[in-house]
Design a protein around this motif. Sequence first.
Motif, PDB file in Angstrom:
ATOM      1  N   LEU A   1       0.829  -1.200   0.000  1.00 14.67           N
ATOM      2  CA  LEU A   1       0.000   0.000   0.000  1.00 14.67           C
ATOM      3  C   LEU A   1       0.865   1.252   0.000  1.00 14.67           C
ATOM      4  O   LEU A   1       0.623   2.192  -0.768  1.00 14.67           O
ATOM      5  CB  LEU A   1      -0.921   0.001   1.225  1.00 14.67           C
ATOM      6  CG  LEU A   1      -1.772   1.255   1.436  1.00 14.67           C
ATOM      7  CD1 LEU A   1      -2.783   1.419   0.300  1.00 14.67           C
ATOM      8  CD2 LEU A   1      -2.491   1.198   2.784  1.00 14.67           C
ATOM      9  N   LEU A   2       1.889   1.275   0.847  1.00 17.72           N
ATOM     10  CA  LEU A   2       2.772   2.433   0.940  1.00 17.72           C
ATOM     11  C   LEU A   2       3.427   2.735  -0.405  1.00 17.72           C
ATOM     12  O   LEU A   2       3.493   3.901  -0.827  1.00 17.72           O
ATOM     13  CB  LEU A   2       3.844   2.181   2.006  1.00 17.72           C
ATOM     14  CG  LEU A   2       4.830   3.302   2.312  1.00 17.72           C
ATOM     15  CD1 LEU A   2       5.283   3.222   3.773  1.00 17.72           C
ATOM     16  CD2 LEU A   2       6.062   3.251   1.417  1.00 17.72           C
ATOM     17  N   THR A   3       3.906   1.705  -1.104  1.00 16.83           N
ATOM     18  CA  THR A   3       4.566   1.914  -2.392  1.00 16.83           C
ATOM     19  C   THR A   3       3.582   2.426  -3.434  1.00 16.83           C
ATOM     20  O   THR A   3       3.905   3.305  -4.234  1.00 16.83           O
ATOM     21  CB  THR A   3       5.221   0.611  -2.877  1.00 16.83           C
ATOM     22  OG1 THR A   3       6.003   0.049  -1.822  1.00 16.83           O
ATOM     23  CG2 THR A   3       6.132   0.866  -4.067  1.00 16.83           C
TER      24      THR A   3
ATOM     25  N   TYR B   1      10.967   0.228  11.232  1.00 17.07           N
ATOM     26  CA  TYR B   1      10.101  -0.484  12.174  1.00 17.07           C
ATOM     27  C   TYR B   1       8.706   0.130  12.155  1.00 17.07           C
ATOM     28  O   TYR B   1       8.530   1.347  12.059  1.00 17.07           O
ATOM     29  CB  TYR B   1      10.678  -0.411  13.592  1.00 17.07           C
ATOM     30  CG  TYR B   1       9.730  -0.898  14.667  1.00 17.07           C
ATOM     31  CD1 TYR B   1       9.391  -2.247  14.760  1.00 17.07           C
ATOM     32  CD2 TYR B   1       9.155  -0.012  15.580  1.00 17.07           C
ATOM     33  CE1 TYR B   1       8.505  -2.693  15.741  1.00 17.07           C
ATOM     34  CE2 TYR B   1       8.286  -0.452  16.564  1.00 17.07           C
ATOM     35  CZ  TYR B   1       7.964  -1.797  16.638  1.00 17.07           C
ATOM     36  OH  TYR B   1       7.093  -2.243  17.598  1.00 17.07           O
ATOM     37  N   GLY B   2       7.706  -0.712  12.257  1.00 15.56           N
ATOM     38  CA  GLY B   2       6.323  -0.273  12.338  1.00 15.56           C
ATOM     39  C   GLY B   2       5.432  -1.504  12.360  1.00 15.56           C
ATOM     40  O   GLY B   2       5.913  -2.641  12.380  1.00 15.56           O
ATOM     41  N   PHE B   3       4.138  -1.278  12.355  1.00 15.92           N
ATOM     42  CA  PHE B   3       3.200  -2.391  12.240  1.00 15.92           C
ATOM     43  C   PHE B   3       1.964  -1.883  11.517  1.00 15.92           C
ATOM     44  O   PHE B   3       1.722  -0.672  11.430  1.00 15.92           O
ATOM     45  CB  PHE B   3       2.874  -3.025  13.594  1.00 15.92           C
ATOM     46  CG  PHE B   3       2.655  -2.049  14.716  1.00 15.92           C
ATOM     47  CD1 PHE B   3       1.402  -1.483  14.948  1.00 15.92           C
ATOM     48  CD2 PHE B   3       3.708  -1.691  15.551  1.00 15.92           C
ATOM     49  CE1 PHE B   3       1.200  -0.594  15.989  1.00 15.92           C
ATOM     50  CE2 PHE B   3       3.513  -0.791  16.600  1.00 15.92           C
ATOM     51  CZ  PHE B   3       2.256  -0.246  16.816  1.00 15.92           C
ATOM     52  N   THR B   4       1.189  -2.816  10.970  1.00 19.93           N
ATOM     53  CA  THR B   4       0.099  -2.458  10.071  1.00 19.93           C
ATOM     54  C   THR B   4      -0.845  -1.437  10.689  1.00 19.93           C
ATOM     55  O   THR B   4      -1.277  -0.489  10.028  1.00 19.93           O
ATOM     56  CB  THR B   4      -0.692  -3.719   9.672  1.00 19.93           C
ATOM     57  OG1 THR B   4       0.219  -4.695   9.144  1.00 19.93           O
ATOM     58  CG2 THR B   4      -1.733  -3.398   8.621  1.00 19.93           C
ATOM     59  N   GLU B   5      -1.182  -1.613  11.954  1.00 19.96           N
ATOM     60  CA  GLU B   5      -2.163  -0.746  12.596  1.00 19.96           C
ATOM     61  C   GLU B   5      -1.745   0.720  12.594  1.00 19.96           C
ATOM     62  O   GLU B   5      -2.602   1.618  12.574  1.00 19.96           O
ATOM     63  CB  GLU B   5      -2.418  -1.216  14.036  1.00 19.96           C
ATOM     64  CG  GLU B   5      -3.152  -2.536  14.148  1.00 19.96           C
ATOM     65  CD  GLU B   5      -2.266  -3.773  13.977  1.00 19.96           C
ATOM     66  OE1 GLU B   5      -2.769  -4.885  14.155  1.00 19.96           O
ATOM     67  OE2 GLU B   5      -1.061  -3.608  13.675  1.00 19.96           O
ATOM     68  N   LEU B   6      -0.451   0.986  12.622  1.00 18.10           N
ATOM     69  CA  LEU B   6       0.034   2.368  12.586  1.00 18.10           C
ATOM     70  C   LEU B   6      -0.194   3.008  11.220  1.00 18.10           C
ATOM     71  O   LEU B   6      -0.311   4.224  11.109  1.00 18.10           O
ATOM     72  CB  LEU B   6       1.531   2.420  12.902  1.00 18.10           C
ATOM     73  CG  LEU B   6       1.964   2.426  14.358  1.00 18.10           C
ATOM     74  CD1 LEU B   6       3.485   2.396  14.431  1.00 18.10           C
ATOM     75  CD2 LEU B   6       1.429   3.631  15.103  1.00 18.10           C
ATOM     76  N   GLY B   7      -0.196   2.185  10.178  1.00 16.03           N
ATOM     77  CA  GLY B   7      -0.387   2.699   8.829  1.00 16.03           C
ATOM     78  C   GLY B   7       0.830   3.384   8.259  1.00 16.03           C
ATOM     79  O   GLY B   7       0.748   4.046   7.213  1.00 16.03           O
ATOM     80  N   SER B   8       1.983   3.222   8.896  1.00 18.76           N
ATOM     81  CA  SER B   8       3.201   3.879   8.417  1.00 18.76           C
ATOM     82  C   SER B   8       4.397   3.339   9.195  1.00 18.76           C
ATOM     83  O   SER B   8       4.246   2.535  10.113  1.00 18.76           O
ATOM     84  CB  SER B   8       3.107   5.394   8.609  1.00 18.76           C
ATOM     85  OG  SER B   8       3.114   5.711   9.988  1.00 18.76           O
ATOM     86  N   MET B   9       5.583   3.833   8.834  1.00 21.08           N
ATOM     87  CA  MET B   9       6.774   3.501   9.594  1.00 21.08           C
ATOM     88  C   MET B   9       6.777   4.284  10.902  1.00 21.08           C
ATOM     89  O   MET B   9       6.300   5.409  10.965  1.00 21.08           O
ATOM     90  CB  MET B   9       8.028   3.857   8.789  1.00 21.08           C
ATOM     91  CG  MET B   9       8.138   3.117   7.474  1.00 21.08           C
ATOM     92  SD  MET B   9       9.510   3.756   6.489  1.00 21.08           S
ATOM     93  CE  MET B   9       9.244   2.865   4.945  1.00 21.08           C
TER      94      MET B   9
END
Length: 537
Positions: free
Chosen positions: A239-241, A331-339
Amino acid sequence: MPYRPANFYDADLKVWSGGKLEYYFDPHLSIGEIIFEEMRRHPQLIAQISATENTILTRAELHANSMHVASFMRSEGLLQSDVVGIIARNTTHMSAVAYACFFNGIAFHSLNISYEQSTIEKLFKITKPRLIFCDGDEYEKVRAATAQLNVKIITMRNHPLDSIRIDEILATPIEENFRPARLEQGNDQTLAILCSSGTTGIPKAVTITNSRQILNCNHFLTTNDVQYTHSTLDWITGLLTTVTSGVFSTKRIIADNIFDPAFFMRLVEEHQITWVLQVPAQMAMMANSPAFGTSDLSSLRYYLFGGSRASVETQHLIRGRLSEDCLHFAYGFTELGSMASMNFHFDEKPNSVGRLVTGMKLKVICEQGESLGPDEVGELCLCNDQYWAGYYGNPEETHKMRDPQMWFHSGDLGFVDDDGFIFIVERKKDMLKYQNIMYYPNDIESVISEMPDVAEVCVFGVWNQINGDEATAAVVKKQGSSLTAQDVVDYVATHIEAKYKQLNGGAIIVEDLVRSPNGKTNRMATKAFFLEARNLN
């Protein structure tokens, strides 16, 4: 890299901060509105090249295709409260489907192609999509899984005779004076719905907010950049890309095949890729590939990786093949929606996930929920001050993940040093006990990774009624190596003193580790494979 996170620490509250989030676009514009306008600014630039389908789209062509798909959705009467389903590979027209959803303010719910019919049925039963875009390869599985839903299924490739083809959707007349929709809930509205890793039980439907945070750390991208990730739209990296290539007018290379390290390295050479986002398993596969030593990776200027650890040895190998110091752990996780953080200081902090990016705050808490100071290990909790709609249709799990003070509870154990660098120790749920002494698989994995003949390793606990969790290792050896399981056991015995950290459960040499659909090593599934192999013997 021009962006360098700088952290601030409030010693009274014991909270670290990455500083205030900066807005490079009008903060009231949605992601869809930004992409719509940016695509019109650079119509002749190449937007996308499919390396497997041999297609090329300019930004004008991709913009038009996106409006065709968006106009079809509008003709079907879809509202911003509706959901569009996706379960497909990175094929030529996948970006147009995503951008069409952005233009209409309709969230898509993207699933991985490897999901079983029962998982698809349960997930789509939660979000009830009106339309589903899938590959013909999965058509029958998807149709059977959604038989109880009122849904139209559009196929992206390998079309069965009775499916609606994407070509038919692309023939829809563009609505006169087409404009992207204003979001009814503003930028608090859900942009997309992805899936949690799902290593235990059914994956959760994770909402991603239409937040500017997803652009963070990528404002340096320009029309000269060429982006690539192998991730599909069901993962935050995919999604980010897709979002950043639309917003920053980069060229994006896509491929719909299974990850092949030699093929990827050829893509870097052929298309002069400058930006890549990978998982550590793909890095390890590259370093273990015969083509690694001769491939030209000099065009890469931004090499980001995350999702799990990469061994320091693998990082050194990759860095040795790059023309710039551009390998950075995110580092991050899906729930954050970003790094959440990035490490731009490998030489000084090789095992760190870096400092917080702007817009992020972090605290470390103990079992009792109290905040801890520098160098104290506890659960990492993050806050981005952004609205989050939670897990779609699952308020109970939502409240477990994010507390009333808007802190996400990551489930990761770690600490922050005096310089503001974050270190991940292990997942809370991965903690093991041998004779009531606590230890973590990564403690042993780090040692085994130092063996010259080891490409990848996964350590897990095998239960023994007397000892508890006996450490056991599944190891992928490097090509041409004669490494044995006993060699691994002996190496640990001579490099770790503690009895509880020995490979008391033994070791096994495997062709590959068992992975989740996003390429991460699946510790539980790898353990299950080991137990099955042991029982057969």
